[in-house]
Design a protein around this motif. Structure first.
Motif, mmCIF file in Angstrom:
data_model
loop_
_atom_site.group_PDB
_atom_site.id
_atom_site.type_symbol
_atom_site.label_atom_id
_atom_site.label_comp_id
_atom_site.label_asym_id
_atom_site.label_seq_id
_atom_site.Cartn_x
_atom_site.Cartn_y
_atom_site.Cartn_z
ATOM 1 N N ASN A 1 -18.880 7.289 18.496
ATOM 2 C CA ASN A 1 -18.438 6.302 17.510
ATOM 3 C C ASN A 1 -19.543 6.088 16.483
ATOM 4 N N PRO A 2 -19.196 5.575 15.294
ATOM 5 C CA PRO A 2 -20.207 5.417 14.256
ATOM 6 C C PRO A 2 -21.240 4.345 14.591
ATOM 7 N N SER A 3 -22.445 4.559 14.065
ATOM 8 C CA SER A 3 -23.504 3.557 14.131
ATOM 9 C C SER A 3 -23.332 2.615 12.948
ATOM 10 N N PRO B 1 -17.414 4.509 5.383
ATOM 11 C CA PRO B 1 -17.941 5.456 6.363
ATOM 12 C C PRO B 1 -18.878 6.454 5.684
ATOM 13 N N ASN B 2 -19.851 6.956 6.442
ATOM 14 C CA ASN B 2 -20.849 7.839 5.861
ATOM 15 C C ASN B 2 -21.383 8.803 6.920
ATOM 16 N N LEU B 3 -22.015 9.870 6.459
ATOM 17 C CA LEU B 3 -22.779 10.773 7.308
ATOM 18 C C LEU B 3 -24.235 10.637 6.896
ATOM 19 N N TYR B 4 -25.128 10.452 7.870
ATOM 20 C CA TYR B 4 -26.545 10.236 7.607
ATOM 21 C C TYR B 4 -27.329 11.243 8.433
ATOM 22 N N LEU B 5 -28.020 12.160 7.770
ATOM 23 C CA LEU B 5 -28.785 13.184 8.471
ATOM 24 C C LEU B 5 -30.102 12.588 8.955
ATOM 25 N N TYR B 6 -30.287 12.546 10.261
ATOM 26 C CA TYR B 6 -31.493 11.981 10.859
ATOM 27 C C TYR B 6 -32.058 12.968 11.874
ATOM 28 N N SER B 7 -33.279 13.441 11.652
ATOM 29 C CA SER B 7 -33.950 14.388 12.552
ATOM 30 C C SER B 7 -33.071 15.602 12.857
ATOM 31 N N GLY B 8 -32.394 16.111 11.843
ATOM 32 C CA GLY B 8 -31.554 17.291 12.016
ATOM 33 C C GLY B 8 -30.215 17.019 12.673
ATOM 34 N N PHE B 9 -29.877 15.753 12.871
ATOM 35 C CA PHE B 9 -28.619 15.378 13.522
ATOM 36 C C PHE B 9 -27.793 14.535 12.566
ATOM 37 N N VAL C 1 -25.548 11.732 11.827
ATOM 38 C CA VAL C 1 -25.110 10.476 12.432
ATOM 39 C C VAL C 1 -23.928 9.944 11.625
ATOM 40 N N GLN C 2 -22.830 9.690 12.302
ATOM 41 C CA GLN C 2 -21.688 9.038 11.665
ATOM 42 C C GLN C 2 -22.048 7.561 11.565
ATOM 43 N N THR C 3 -21.945 6.983 10.372
ATOM 44 C CA THR C 3 -22.258 5.567 10.216
ATOM 45 C C THR C 3 -21.084 4.823 9.595
ATOM 46 N N LEU C 4 -21.073 3.542 9.799
ATOM 47 C CA LEU C 4 -20.183 2.643 9.073
ATOM 48 C C LEU C 4 -21.113 1.712 8.308
ATOM 49 N N ASP C 5 -21.214 1.943 6.996
ATOM 50 C CA ASP C 5 -22.129 1.193 6.149
ATOM 51 C C ASP C 5 -21.439 -0.057 5.615
ATOM 52 N N MET C 6 -22.006 -1.215 5.950
ATOM 53 C CA MET C 6 -21.479 -2.503 5.497
ATOM 54 C C MET C 6 -22.317 -2.974 4.319
ATOM 55 N N ARG D 1 -28.149 8.574 -9.705
ATOM 56 C CA ARG D 1 -29.565 8.427 -9.334
ATOM 57 C C ARG D 1 -29.729 7.974 -7.884
ATOM 58 N N PHE D 2 -28.621 7.580 -7.245
ATOM 59 C CA PHE D 2 -28.647 7.131 -5.854
ATOM 60 C C PHE D 2 -28.360 8.321 -4.946
ATOM 61 N N GLY D 3 -29.208 8.511 -3.938
ATOM 62 C CA GLY D 3 -29.160 9.724 -3.128
ATOM 63 C C GLY D 3 -28.133 9.783 -2.024
ATOM 64 N N LEU D 4 -27.696 8.642 -1.514
ATOM 65 C CA LEU D 4 -26.759 8.652 -0.389
ATOM 66 C C LEU D 4 -25.327 8.470 -0.894
ATOM 67 N N LYS D 5 -24.426 9.290 -0.352
ATOM 68 C CA LYS D 5 -23.029 9.306 -0.816
ATOM 69 C C LYS D 5 -22.371 7.934 -0.726
ATOM 70 N N SER D 6 -22.521 7.254 0.400
ATOM 71 C CA SER D 6 -21.854 5.959 0.555
ATOM 72 C C SER D 6 -22.404 4.933 -0.436
ATOM 73 N N VAL D 7 -23.697 5.002 -0.741
ATOM 74 C CA VAL D 7 -24.299 4.067 -1.694
ATOM 75 C C VAL D 7 -23.774 4.360 -3.097
ATOM 76 N N ARG D 8 -23.658 5.637 -3.460
ATOM 77 C CA ARG D 8 -23.078 5.984 -4.769
ATOM 78 C C ARG D 8 -21.670 5.428 -4.896
ATOM 79 N N GLU D 9 -20.865 5.609 -3.845
ATOM 80 C CA GLU D 9 -19.493 5.091 -3.853
ATOM 81 C C GLU D 9 -19.489 3.560 -3.934
ATOM 82 N N ALA D 10 -20.402 2.924 -3.197
ATOM 83 C CA ALA D 10 -20.480 1.461 -3.213
ATOM 84 C C ALA D 10 -20.878 0.935 -4.592
#
Length: 174
Positions: free
Chosen positions: A42-44, A111-119, A121-126, A159-168
């Motif tokens: 499940n997402p973090s 919802p987002n995907l966050y690459l952490y240490s090569g893994f 991570v499915q996230t739910l960004d609030m 200019r924002f690097g994370l997909k979910s932040v750009r969408e937000a």
């Protein structure tokens, strides 16, 4: 044909009994053939803060770490165990900027995907809107390389690097 690996492909052993017979159960889980344990991926939970002053200026961070190091971001991070989204927003804002907001208001989630240490991570960004009287007391700390203030109408989502932040950002400025 989709050849994307199972989201738990890096998990080779059952976390309960240690068996290597930890197999795909369905698209979001694995099951141990020896002890029967099923693990659902499940997402973090994560938070991000739109920090505004009385003039409507927005405080943004420059990411100090990968992923997307050097790009713009909103202050935020992962929700800790036994912590609400609001508590996480307040904690992350204090850790990354030193600010304590006058108000915190939940906006929406993405919802987002966050690459952490090569893994991946499915996230739910609030996303939260936080107001402060003055942004000048903000100091970059924790994993933030620097802070900058953007005036209303000058936000460039690219200019924002994370997909979910750009969408937000796109949703927020509408």
């Amino acid at each position: 044909m989709d050849t994307k690996p199972h989201p738990l492909d890096k998990f080779k052993y059952c976390p309960v009994c240690g068996s290597d017979r930890f197999v795909v159960n369905n698209a979001k889980s694995k099951r141990c053939l020896d002890c029967g344990f099923v693990y659902y991926f499940n997402p973090s939970a994560a938070v991000a803060c739109f920090v505004r002053d009385a003039a409507g200026n927005l405080l943004v961070a420059v990411r100090g770490n990968e992923p997307a190091k050097g790009t713009l971001d909103l202050p935020g991070g992962f929700v800790d165990m036994d912590e609400t989204g609001e508590q996480a927003a307040l904690r992350e804002l204090r850790e990354e900027t030193g600010l304590v907001p006058d108000s915190v208001r939940y906006l929406f989630s993405i919802p987002n995907l966050y690459l952490y240490s090569g893994f991946e991570v499915q996230t739910l960004d609030m996303f939260f809107e936080c107001t402060v009287a003055d942004l000048s007391a903000a100091v970059a700390a924790d994993d933030v390389a620097e802070l900058t203030v953007i005036a209303p109408g000058e936000m460039d989502t690219e200019r924002f690097g994370l997909k979910s932040v750009r969408e937000a950002i796109a949703r927020y400025i509408k």
